[in-house]
Design an enzyme around this catalytic site. Structure first.
Site, PDB file in Angstrom:
ATOM      1  CD  GLU A  86      -2.852  -1.147   2.417  1.00 30.94           C
ATOM      2  OE1 GLU A  86      -2.494  -0.607   3.469  1.00 30.94           O
ATOM      3  OE2 GLU A  86      -3.974  -1.641   2.266  1.00 30.94           O
ATOM      4  CD  GLU A  98      -3.679  -6.084   2.719  1.00 31.50           C
ATOM      5  OE1 GLU A  98      -4.525  -5.474   3.413  1.00 31.50           O
ATOM      6  OE2 GLU A  98      -2.470  -5.841   2.748  1.00 31.50           O
TER       7      GLU A  98
HETATM    8  C1  BGP Z   1      -4.282  -2.967   5.187  1.00 31.73           C
HETATM    9  C2  BGP Z   1      -2.908  -3.410   5.627  1.00 31.73           C
HETATM   10  C3  BGP Z   1      -2.874  -4.684   6.380  1.00 31.73           C
HETATM   11  C4  BGP Z   1      -4.099  -5.000   7.176  1.00 31.73           C
HETATM   12  C5  BGP Z   1      -5.409  -4.497   6.607  1.00 31.73           C
HETATM   13  C6  BGP Z   1      -6.563  -4.503   7.579  1.00 31.73           C
HETATM   14  O1  BGP Z   1      -4.339  -1.595   5.014  1.00 31.73           O
HETATM   15  O2  BGP Z   1      -2.065  -3.599   4.512  1.00 31.73           O
HETATM   16  O3  BGP Z   1      -1.668  -4.796   7.064  1.00 31.73           O
HETATM   17  O4  BGP Z   1      -3.969  -5.065   8.499  1.00 31.73           O
HETATM   18  O5  BGP Z   1      -5.306  -3.220   6.082  1.00 31.73           O
HETATM   19  O6  BGP Z   1      -6.431  -3.445   8.480  1.00 31.73           O
HETATM   20  P1  BGP Z   1      -6.641  -3.607  10.031  1.00 31.73           P
HETATM   21  O7  BGP Z   1      -5.677  -4.636  10.466  1.00 31.73           O
HETATM   22  O8  BGP Z   1      -6.356  -2.292  10.601  1.00 31.73           O
HETATM   23  O9  BGP Z   1      -8.050  -4.027  10.214  1.00 31.73           O
END
Ligand code: BGP
Length: 470
Positions: free
Chosen positions: A175, A368
């Site tokens: 990201e 993701e």
């Molecule tokens: C993305 C990141 C991840 C992940 C995901 C969910 O932005 O790349 O590392 O964690 O989001 O976010 P969170 O863990 O804050 O729910």
């Protein structure tokens, strides 16, 4: 019609959110090892010193460093074709400045990769998932310094040489566009938002990452021509709150700080539309000779992105706030929302896929997507996560529609395929997995793994190459 043959179904995790063993086998501290639980201390009020009265979830996480064999066996049971994970830079170069890599760190990832290949699972390696060695944050203020480019290159080259022929897919930075919203997460730099050169620092750090990313693409191709390497965005589209043209313009503008990054790593040059922003914010990016040529000559093989939600934006200053993962905007009253305020929008995924494919005409990898929720172990000892199944099904259907629209999609790796530490909050309670991990927000629990109902659902989905969701 089903999904394309050889579609890469799988799951995704990151080192700092799963491995633990934060000082084992010579690992140095990373930027994430100083972030305790709690959104404020992770995103705003950041200190690079350890406070012994606080709990730091990355130090033990879910202990994947030791349990990877057992966990990979479960991923294989679900039928994964691909597994996305990150290498912790600080395992390979503990301070980031050593001239020789830490052999124990490399040996660990060798073992993880071999285990995956044993089951026919392709490794998809993120070189940097918010994981710069802490020492570089303290000494150089992370990516604000040009020094980071040289040190990252040393690390990336070490990885390619070691895993040549075994790793087919790489992503440079997780990201990369988060840098302009969350400079510590995305750029390992501590900046003062009220400082007059705040934007200068952000975009200078962004330039360093983009140059490092292009260099990483160049060296990947030179060392391992069979590998493919992508650039990654935190994805998501923006809708206008009303049909007022000013709102529509806001929606156009809201996506630009993100496409700024992908335009560089996909098209190879800086886009026109940021020039005005730079002028008005006194940003002047310092470049070295050859930077622009390097960016031009070394674009990504594919576009990777995370997708969790869409944003609604308006031109009314009262409407400025943040919902979801980094999406600036207001709540969309027509969508359902997770307990953490992230809005669920599968159609947004179809729209975004079409938009990005139209823009670059290069393959897309959804690396993701997932649903963070509080899971409860039912009296029968199982986790009945029908809400997660519903989320997954709808997003898979949206992805399928996009494929029918003509979008070329390489694969889909569900985020947090095993429960892990939340990136934004540091909690364990925000669970994404198909596999439950018995551990709470304070690090208590047996660490036992329990399959959720979504485990069986995803297994069938992969087995039928997506058909069971349609
Ligand atoms: C993305 C990141 C991840 C992940 C995901 C969910 O932005 O790349 O590392 O964690 O989001 O976010 P969170 O863990 O804050 O729910």
């Amino acid at each position: 019609m089903s999904f394309p043959e050889h579609f890469l179904w799988g799951g995704a995790i990151a080192a700092n959110q799963t491995e633990g063993a934060y000082l084992e086998d010579g690992k140095g501290m990373s930027q994430m090892d100083v972030l305790p639980c709690g959104i404020m201390k992770r995103l705003m009020d950041i200190s690079t010193e350890i406070d012994s009265s606080l709990y730091y979830p990355s130090h033990e996480a879910i202990d994947f460093y030791h349990t990877y064999k057992e966990d990979i066996r479960l991923f294989a049971e679900m039928g994964f074709k691909v597994f996305r994970f990150s290498v912790a830079w600080s395992r390979i170069f503990p301070t980031g400045e050593e001239t020789e890599p830490n052999e124990a760190g490399l040996a660990h990832y060798d073992a993880v990769i071999d285990e995956l290949l044993r089951y026919g699972i392709e490794p998809l390696v993120t070189l940097s998932h918010y994981e710069m060695p802490l020492s570089l944050v303290r000494k150089y203020n992370g990516w604000t310094s040009r020094k980071a480019v040289e040190l990252f290159d040393r690390y990336a080259v070490t990885i390619y040489r070691r895993f040549k022929g075994k790793v087919k897919y790489y992503i440079t930075f997780n990201e990369i566009n988060t840098l302009q919203l969350m400079p510590y997460l995305g750029g390992a730099c501590l900046l003062d938002k009220s400082s007059p050169d705040y934007q200068q620092q952000i975009y200078q750090a962004a330039h360093h990452q983009l140059v490092a990313s292009a260099m990483a693409m160049k060296h990947c191709r030179e060392i391992d021509p069979d590998a493919e390497i992508g650039g990654m965005l935190a994805g998501g589209i923006s809708y206008a709150k009303t049909t007022l043209p000013d709102d529509v313009w806001m929606a156009v503008r809201n996506e630009r700080p993100s496409t700024y990054f992908s335009d560089v790593f996909m098209k190879g040059s800086y886009p026109y539309y940021m020039k005005r922003f730079f002028r008005e914010h006194q940003v002047e990016i310092r470049m070295e000779d050859g930077d622009l040529q390097l960016l031009k000559d070394n674009t990504a093989d594919f576009l990777a992105f995370s997708y969790y939600n869409s944003a609604v934006v308006s031109s009314d200053p009262k409407d400025q706030c943040v919902v979801g993962n980094f999406a600036r905007g207001v709540m969309n009253p027509l969508l359902e929302t997770s307990e953490w305020g992230w809005q669920i929008d599968p159609m947004g995924l179809r729209i975004y896929l079409n938009k990005m494919y139209e823009r670059y005409e290069k393959p897309i990898f959804i690396v993701e997507n997932g649903f963070g929720a509080k899971d409860v172990i039912a009296e029968d000892g199982y986790i009945h996560d029908d809400y997660r199944i519903d989320y997954l099904k709808k997003h898979v259907m949206a992805m399928h529609e996009a494929i029918l629209d003509g979008v070329e999609i390489m694969g889909y790796t569900s985020w947090g395929c095993i429960d892990l530490v939340s990136c934004s909050t540091g909690e364990m309670a925000k669970r994404y997995g198909f596999i439950y991990v018995d551990r709470d927000n304070n690090g208590n629990g047996s660490n036992a793994r329990i399959k959720k109902d979504s485990f069986d659902y995803y297994q069938k989905l992969i087995e039928s190459n997506g058909a069971s969701a349609l």
